[in-house]
Write an enzyme that holds these catalytic residues in place. Structure first.
Site, PDB file in Angstrom:
ATOM      1  N   ASP A 144       0.879  -1.175   0.000  1.00 15.57           N
ATOM      2  CA  ASP A 144       0.000   0.000   0.000  1.00 15.57           C
ATOM      3  C   ASP A 144       0.911   1.218   0.000  1.00 15.57           C
ATOM      4  OD1 ASP A 144      -1.673   2.140   0.619  1.00 15.57           O
ATOM      5  OD2 ASP A 144      -2.032   1.488   2.687  1.00 15.57           O
ATOM      6  N   GLU A 154      -3.625   4.257  -2.571  1.00 16.29           N
ATOM      7  CA  GLU A 154      -4.070   3.859  -1.230  1.00 16.29           C
ATOM      8  C   GLU A 154      -5.565   4.075  -1.045  1.00 16.29           C
ATOM      9  OE1 GLU A 154      -2.621   4.213   3.337  1.00 16.29           O
ATOM     10  OE2 GLU A 154      -2.610   6.099   2.214  1.00 16.29           O
ATOM     11  N   GLU A 155      -6.054   5.235  -1.450  1.00 10.56           N
ATOM     12  CA  GLU A 155      -7.470   5.534  -1.258  1.00 10.56           C
ATOM     13  C   GLU A 155      -8.364   4.572  -2.030  1.00 10.56           C
ATOM     14  OE1 GLU A 155      -5.211   9.310  -0.414  1.00 10.56           O
ATOM     15  OE2 GLU A 155      -5.166   7.786  -1.961  1.00 10.56           O
TER      16      GLU A 155
END
Length: 617
Positions: free
Chosen positions: A260, A278-279
């Site tokens: 991540d 990541e989001e």
């Protein structure tokens, strides 16, 4: 109940009331949740605007009005926009008629479920194989792991609480209404789809969240934060490097530790306007959101490993083109602890480092950050428990450690036969090596040692890092496998292990070992007690699969990695070349990328030469 250290760490973030031995909702909240759980005909909550007011009332009852004061206006319009305008009538009818009542009922049960969780933790002595199991906040520098059981509904409670009581105003109100964007609408669709799924069919299993820490101070037998010499003197060979020109990390075909590209604050802008790697992962695997509560941030010597989350959504695009594409059925197998074999490691890179990323201190920061994530520090705990009460062993261990200690928690053989298990971020540890009463050695390779790294342009893109530099650093970190040499064998053991005193016997035990001066070797895959001992000569991870995502600077990545592997460079040799290159970049002696700087020298280097520091062409 209120005297529990684990509960005290998290109670401020779970707006339930703790009194004596009980947890409960205030009476106003109980009545409001009962009304919501009875459906829209009873609660009258049948639109986005009314849902917002119902949540605002809950906040007021929980003394959370300071959140509502700053977000109320935008949030009310955001709820109305999404649930009344953007959502179809059929979807809205299902949401208010089926999903909201189930969510309210789950929240209504939260206090009793928490009590049952902590009582269960007490029943295990508060630990599982030496690991604390009570729900708690893992503060910075506190190495530890939290297990959230879906069967007990705790993981879902955390996620629901984040969304319904804390975060919905931000993601729907401020982020959607104040600055509408297609990707923001589609992020919310991922979250609402998650709640639809769990409200219709509650999944079972476990998710674990672990804070991994490399101690800044030398603390045997744990691996401490490495210095530059640790890398420059490494003789560990580099692991296999696989370049993936297409595809996505989360779609990788074989099991791996998936990176991540994290923000220092776990989740980054997942619950706000962010929509990059990541989001997006937090949207399609929404159970990750619970980690934002449990492990809010990372220091330079920390990483966060999350095992077991389920993927609920499909998608296409990235950033402004991100689009929800419907339901995903996750077919990933479960491990022995009931976790899906989806392993995600969150590591945060330097943000917009510019030219300073070539400084030695920054190189060390980045490689140690990746190493912290890729190395399984928690296995040290198993080793420590093994030697509890054996002061002579501990004294001998501390005396013979050279350099940063490299114990990964493998079982170290003692006089008697051993059969130990323990939980860590990789699940239940199987017995690694057992000597029977007859002195026979049984070797077992742990499944963990077959798990490689699946990554890509970590710290690049929005974070502004150099892709060639970051690819090389991750390769080094994935390869570096520390070993611990312990001269534990006494004269009395020589006869006992005399059958293993020759090279042929050792070679028959494993093709990956060779004789050393005499010691006990402890490493992730093998433990040998021999006289002399044998050092394992292989990388920490079996492979690194690298997704380039079409970055132009990585067009020669295949050629560079294949050449380096063909010449059998070690971790130390590649690190030293990278440091030399970086020094030239800092001095302005070259403005070439690392691969372009390296390739001309490689083509003119004799195959007979193992390493020759490249000159600037």
């Amino acid at each position: 109940m209120e005297d529990r250290e684990d509960l005290r760490s998290i109670i401020a973030y779970l707006p339930v009331v703790s009194r004596s031995s009980s947890l409960f909702w205030p009476s106003q909240v109980v009545e409001a949740l009962k009304a919501l759980s009875s459906g829209p005909h009873h609660s009258r909550v049948d639109s986005g605007e009314v849902l917002f007011h119902a949540i605002a009332d809950l906040r007021q009852s929980l003394s959370l009005t300071h959140f509502s004061d700053s977000l109320a206006f935008a949030a009310a319009d955001g709820y109305s926009l999404f649930f009344d305008d953007l959502m179809s009538r059929a979807e809205a009818a299902k949401w208010f008629g089926e999903v909201v009542p189930v969510m309210a009922n789950l929240l209504l049960r939260l206090p009793s479920l928490l009590e049952a969780h902590y009582k269960d933790a007490d029943g295990n002595g508060g630990r599982m194989g030496g690991v604390k199991t009570g729900l708690r906040i893992l503060e910075s520098q506190e190495a530890g792991i939290v297990f959230l059981s879906q069967e007990d509904k705790f993981k879902n409670k955390c996620s629901i609480l984040q969304k319904s009581v804390v975060s919905c105003d931000t993601i729907i109100g401020r982020s959607l209404y104040e600055s509408y964007s297609v990707q923001q609408e589609n992020k919310i669709k991922c979250i609402t789809h998650y709640f639809e799924r769990i409200c219709s069919h509650m999944p079972v299993g476990v998710v674990s969240f672990e804070r991994k820490v490399l101690p800044l101070e030398h603390s045997p037998p744990c691996v401490s934060y490495p210095k530059a010499d640790y890398w420059s003197k490494s003789s560990i060979p580099l692991c296999c490097f696989k370049v993936c020109r297409s595809g996505l990390i989360e779609d990788h075909s074989c099991e791996g530790l998936e990176v991540d590209f994290a923000n220092k604050y776990l989740g980054g802008g997942a619950l706000n306007r962010g929509c990059v790697q990541e989001e997006i992962r937090f949207m399609i695997n929404p159970e990750l959101i619970a980690g934002m509560l449990l492990l809010p941030s990372m220091a330079d010597n920390e990483a966060i490993e999350i095992v077991g989350t389920e993927r609920f959504s499909n998608y296409t695009g990235y950033a402004s083109s991100f689009c929800y594409l419907g339901d995903n059925i996750d077919k990933v197998d479960l491990d022995s602890m009931g976790r899906r074999r989806t392993r995600i490691i969150a590591i945060d890179a330097l943000c917009n480092p510019g030219k300073k990323q070539f400084r030695l201190g920054c190189l060390l920061r980045e490689i140690n950050k990746a190493f912290c994530g890729f190395f399984d520090q928690s296995r040290c705990q198993q080793y420590q428990r093994l030697f509890e009460g054996d002061d002579s062993c501990r004294t001998q261990i501390d005396h013979n450690v050279e350099g940063p200690v490299a114990m990964s928690g493998d079982l170290l053989l003692r006089h008697e036969a051993l059969s130990l298990t323990s939980e860590s971020s990789e699940g239940i540890f199987a017995d690694r090596l057992i000597r029977s009463s007859g002195g026979k050695i049984i070797q077992h390779v742990d499944h963990q040692d077959q798990i490689g790294i699946v990554t890509g342009n970590w710290g690049c893109g929005a974070f502004g890092g150099d892709p060639e530099l970051k690819a090389t650093i991750q390769w080094l970190a994935a390869s570096q496998d520390p070993t611990l040499y312990l001269d534990l064998m006494q004269k009395t053991k020589r006869d006992e292990f005399s059958d293993w005193n020759d090279r042929d016997a050792a070679a028959s035990l494993s093709p990956n070992v060779y004789p050393t001066s005499g010691s006990v070797i402890v490493r992730p895959a093998y433990v040998f007690v021999t006289m002399p001992a044998y050092e394992v000569s292989e990388a920490l991870r079996p492979f690194i699969s690298y997704y380039t995502f079409g970055v132009e600077a990585l067009q020669t990545l295949d050629q560079v990695t294949e050449w380096i592997l063909s010449h059998e460079w070690t971790v130390g040799e590649l690190w030293n070349v990278l440091v030399d290159y970086s020094a030239q970049r800092l001095k302005g002696e070259t403005d070439l990328g690392f691969f372009s700087w390296l390739l001309p020298s490689l083509s003119s280097t004799s195959d007979a030469m193992m390493l020759d520091v490249p000159q600037t062409p």
